[in-house]
Design a protein around this motif. Structure first.
Motif, PDB file in Angstrom:
ATOM      1  N   TYR A  73       0.827  -1.210   0.000  1.00  0.00           N
ATOM      2  CA  TYR A  73       0.000   0.000   0.000  1.00  0.00           C
ATOM      3  C   TYR A  73       0.865   1.265   0.000  1.00  0.00           C
ATOM      4  CZ  TYR A  73      -3.654  -3.299   1.391  1.00  0.00           C
ATOM      5  OH  TYR A  73      -4.524  -4.359   1.443  1.00  0.00           O
ATOM      6  N   GLU A  74       2.021   1.191   0.640  1.00  0.00           N
ATOM      7  CA  GLU A  74       2.889   2.365   0.753  1.00  0.00           C
ATOM      8  C   GLU A  74       3.738   2.601  -0.496  1.00  0.00           C
ATOM      9  OE1 GLU A  74       5.177   1.398   4.162  1.00  0.00           O
ATOM     10  OE2 GLU A  74       3.504   1.634   5.588  1.00  0.00           O
ATOM     11  N   ALA A  75       3.952   1.567  -1.299  1.00  0.00           N
ATOM     12  CA  ALA A  75       4.846   1.667  -2.457  1.00  0.00           C
ATOM     13  C   ALA A  75       4.159   2.355  -3.631  1.00  0.00           C
ATOM     14  CB  ALA A  75       5.328   0.287  -2.870  1.00  0.00           C
ATOM     15  N   ASP A  76       4.987   3.001  -4.463  1.00  0.00           N
ATOM     16  CA  ASP A  76       4.496   3.659  -5.679  1.00  0.00           C
ATOM     17  C   ASP A  76       4.794   2.841  -6.929  1.00  0.00           C
ATOM     18  OD1 ASP A  76       3.683   6.309  -4.449  1.00  0.00           O
ATOM     19  OD2 ASP A  76       5.788   6.227  -3.856  1.00  0.00           O
ATOM     20  N   GLY A  77       5.722   1.889  -6.820  1.00  0.00           N
ATOM     21  CA  GLY A  77       6.078   1.036  -7.943  1.00  0.00           C
ATOM     22  C   GLY A  77       6.676  -0.253  -7.433  1.00  0.00           C
ATOM     23  N   PHE A  78       6.780  -1.246  -8.330  1.00  0.00           N
ATOM     24  CA  PHE A  78       7.223  -2.572  -7.909  1.00  0.00           C
ATOM     25  C   PHE A  78       8.151  -3.207  -8.943  1.00  0.00           C
ATOM     26  CE2 PHE A  78       3.011  -1.752  -6.275  1.00  0.00           C
ATOM     27  CZ  PHE A  78       3.112  -2.070  -4.935  1.00  0.00           C
ATOM     28  N   ILE A  79       9.118  -3.968  -8.434  1.00  0.00           N
ATOM     29  CA  ILE A  79       9.910  -4.864  -9.270  1.00  0.00           C
ATOM     30  C   ILE A  79       9.926  -6.219  -8.564  1.00  0.00           C
ATOM     31  CG2 ILE A  79      12.144  -5.379 -10.311  1.00  0.00           C
ATOM     32  CD1 ILE A  79      12.731  -2.403 -10.416  1.00  0.00           C
ATOM     33  N   PHE A  80       9.413  -7.229  -9.241  1.00  0.00           N
ATOM     34  CA  PHE A  80       9.377  -8.581  -8.680  1.00  0.00           C
ATOM     35  C   PHE A  80      10.437  -9.429  -9.366  1.00  0.00           C
ATOM     36  CE2 PHE A  80       5.174  -6.883  -7.919  1.00  0.00           C
ATOM     37  CZ  PHE A  80       4.849  -7.344  -6.651  1.00  0.00           C
ATOM     38  N   GLY A  81      11.323 -10.034  -8.575  1.00  0.00           N
ATOM     39  CA  GLY A  81      12.396 -10.841  -9.127  1.00  0.00           C
ATOM     40  C   GLY A  81      12.242 -12.308  -8.796  1.00  0.00           C
ATOM     41  N   THR A  82      12.633 -13.164  -9.728  1.00  0.00           N
ATOM     42  CA  THR A  82      12.570 -14.606  -9.491  1.00  0.00           C
ATOM     43  C   THR A  82      13.664 -15.313 -10.265  1.00  0.00           C
ATOM     44  OG1 THR A  82      11.203 -16.618  -9.673  1.00  0.00           O
ATOM     45  CG2 THR A  82      10.914 -14.950 -11.383  1.00  0.00           C
ATOM     46  N   PRO A  83      14.186 -16.403  -9.724  1.00  0.00           N
ATOM     47  CA  PRO A  83      15.040 -17.283 -10.522  1.00  0.00           C
ATOM     48  C   PRO A  83      14.172 -18.173 -11.398  1.00  0.00           C
ATOM     49  CG  PRO A  83      14.787 -18.201  -8.335  1.00  0.00           C
ATOM     50  CD  PRO A  83      14.057 -16.886  -8.330  1.00  0.00           C
ATOM     51  N   VAL A  84      14.789 -18.816 -12.365  1.00  0.00           N
ATOM     52  CA  VAL A  84      14.080 -19.776 -13.212  1.00  0.00           C
ATOM     53  C   VAL A  84      14.209 -21.163 -12.590  1.00  0.00           C
ATOM     54  CG1 VAL A  84      14.058 -20.939 -15.449  1.00  0.00           C
ATOM     55  CG2 VAL A  84      14.394 -18.459 -15.332  1.00  0.00           C
ATOM     56  N   HIS A  85      13.070 -21.800 -12.359  1.00  0.00           N
ATOM     57  CA  HIS A  85      13.032 -23.186 -11.891  1.00  0.00           C
ATOM     58  C   HIS A  85      12.236 -23.999 -12.910  1.00  0.00           C
ATOM     59  CE1 HIS A  85      13.721 -22.058  -7.346  1.00  0.00           C
ATOM     60  NE2 HIS A  85      14.774 -21.816  -8.106  1.00  0.00           N
ATOM     61  N   TYR A  86      12.892 -24.874 -13.609  1.00  0.00           N
ATOM     62  CA  TYR A  86      12.242 -25.719 -14.621  1.00  0.00           C
ATOM     63  C   TYR A  86      11.459 -24.884 -15.647  1.00  0.00           C
ATOM     64  CZ  TYR A  86      13.619 -29.837 -12.001  1.00  0.00           C
ATOM     65  OH  TYR A  86      14.363 -30.801 -11.371  1.00  0.00           O
ATOM     66  N   GLY A  87      12.112 -23.861 -16.167  1.00  0.00           N
ATOM     67  CA  GLY A  87      11.529 -23.066 -17.239  1.00  0.00           C
ATOM     68  C   GLY A  87      10.410 -22.139 -16.803  1.00  0.00           C
ATOM     69  N   ALA A  88      10.281 -21.886 -15.496  1.00  0.00           N
ATOM     70  CA  ALA A  88       9.216 -21.023 -14.994  1.00  0.00           C
ATOM     71  C   ALA A  88       9.703 -20.290 -13.746  1.00  0.00           C
ATOM     72  CB  ALA A  88       7.974 -21.847 -14.676  1.00  0.00           C
ATOM     73  N   ALA A  89       8.865 -19.379 -13.250  1.00  0.00           N
ATOM     74  CA  ALA A  89       9.188 -18.704 -12.003  1.00  0.00           C
ATOM     75  C   ALA A  89       9.238 -19.718 -10.861  1.00  0.00           C
ATOM     76  CB  ALA A  89       8.134 -17.631 -11.717  1.00  0.00           C
ATOM     77  N   SER A  90       9.936 -19.380  -9.795  1.00  0.00           N
ATOM     78  CA  SER A  90      10.070 -20.305  -8.669  1.00  0.00           C
ATOM     79  C   SER A  90       8.700 -20.645  -8.081  1.00  0.00           C
ATOM     80  CB  SER A  90      10.956 -19.687  -7.583  1.00  0.00           C
ATOM     81  OG  SER A  90      10.278 -18.645  -6.901  1.00  0.00           O
ATOM     82  N   GLY A  91       8.603 -21.813  -7.464  1.00  0.00           N
ATOM     83  CA  GLY A  91       7.342 -22.252  -6.874  1.00  0.00           C
ATOM     84  C   GLY A  91       6.859 -21.299  -5.793  1.00  0.00           C
ATOM     85  N   ASN A  92       7.774 -20.825  -4.966  1.00  0.00           N
ATOM     86  CA  ASN A  92       7.393 -19.933  -3.875  1.00  0.00           C
ATOM     87  C   ASN A  92       6.879 -18.589  -4.384  1.00  0.00           C
ATOM     88  OD1 ASN A  92       7.597 -21.495  -1.621  1.00  0.00           O
ATOM     89  ND2 ASN A  92       9.318 -20.403  -0.705  1.00  0.00           N
ATOM     90  N   ILE A  93       7.557 -17.991  -5.368  1.00  0.00           N
ATOM     91  CA  ILE A  93       7.099 -16.690  -5.860  1.00  0.00           C
ATOM     92  C   ILE A  93       5.781 -16.857  -6.619  1.00  0.00           C
ATOM     93  CG2 ILE A  93       8.312 -16.697  -8.081  1.00  0.00           C
ATOM     94  CD1 ILE A  93       7.825 -13.661  -5.767  1.00  0.00           C
ATOM     95  N   THR A  94       5.579 -17.999  -7.264  1.00  0.00           N
ATOM     96  CA  THR A  94       4.317 -18.231  -7.970  1.00  0.00           C
ATOM     97  C   THR A  94       3.157 -18.299  -6.983  1.00  0.00           C
ATOM     98  OG1 THR A  94       5.418 -19.401  -9.786  1.00  0.00           O
ATOM     99  CG2 THR A  94       3.063 -19.799  -9.488  1.00  0.00           C
ATOM    100  N   ALA A  95       3.336 -19.078  -5.912  1.00  0.00           N
ATOM    101  CA  ALA A  95       2.287 -19.163  -4.891  1.00  0.00           C
ATOM    102  C   ALA A  95       2.085 -17.810  -4.222  1.00  0.00           C
ATOM    103  CB  ALA A  95       2.653 -20.224  -3.858  1.00  0.00           C
TER     104      ALA A  95
END
Length: 211
Positions: A73-95
């Protein structure tokens, strides 16, 4: 103005973090405050579609997903970072993204993300970056968030942070992303000061394909 950078890697100081640091450093040079938030390495359960968030205004599972909500709520912009796990975003960041974005849209009527610039950053040893990049961007477009671009797709390569240091083009891409993010945030601030209103909103329409 502040940009929240979310590290979706299980490694707090790994390659994803190094990429986010490069973007954050450039944002700071442009006068933008930053915070890097690590989602941790404990398992994050996925969304179960209970829709309780529409009643209580947050996810029914009170874990890291709800802990970041005030920062959102306090932020004005976002950058979300993830490693690649099996050709996709990590399981934790996906959930994490599934539950955060769904509960924000369903429970709080998109007050945390609406019209706030966002970008995804992907790190990989070798391949799968563009697939993960496409996956992450879908969260932003469903929430009416302007997607910030760079000179190339936002990715770095390396198995270790010191190898990311050798990816000169990748780090250059992070710096361009930071400058572009800062520019858009300043444009939004100028528009607000000039009295330019946000787009008119209308009631959502939901149509099922089966009638």
């Amino acid at each position: 103005m502040k940009v929240l950078l979310v590290n979706g890697s299980p490694h707090k100081a790994g390659c994803t973090n190094r990429a986010l640091q490069e973007a954050a450093g450039t944002l700071n040079q442009e006068g933008i405050e930053t915070e890097i938030f690590w989602i941790g390495n404990k398992p994050i359960g996925g969304c179960i579609g209970c829709r309780k968030c529409s009643e209580i205004g947050k996810c029914v599972f009170d874990d890291i997903v709800n802990q970041i909500r005030d920062k959102v709520y306090e932020a004005d912009g976002f950058i979300f970072g993830t490693p690649v796990h099996y050709g996709a975003a990590s399981g934790n960041i996906t959930a994490f993204m599934d539950r955060l974005f769904y509960s924000e849209l369903c429970g709080n009527y998109n007050r945390g993300f609406y019209m706030k610039p966002a970008a995804a950053v992907i790190s990989a040893r070798r391949a799968g970056t563009t697939a993960a990049f496409d996956q992450m961007n879908k969260y932003f477009t469903i929430q009416e968030m302007p997607v910030v671009s760079s000179r190339y797709w936002n990715m770095v390569h390396g198995a270790l942070p010191e190898q990311v240091e050798e990816d000169k083009e990748g780090l250059y891409t992070m710096r361009v992303l930071g400058r572009n993010m800062a520019y858009l945030l300043k444009c939004q601030e100028a528009a607000k000061n000039a009295g330019v209103k946000l787009p008119e909103k209308e009631d959502a329409v939901f149509t099922n394909f089966v009638r």
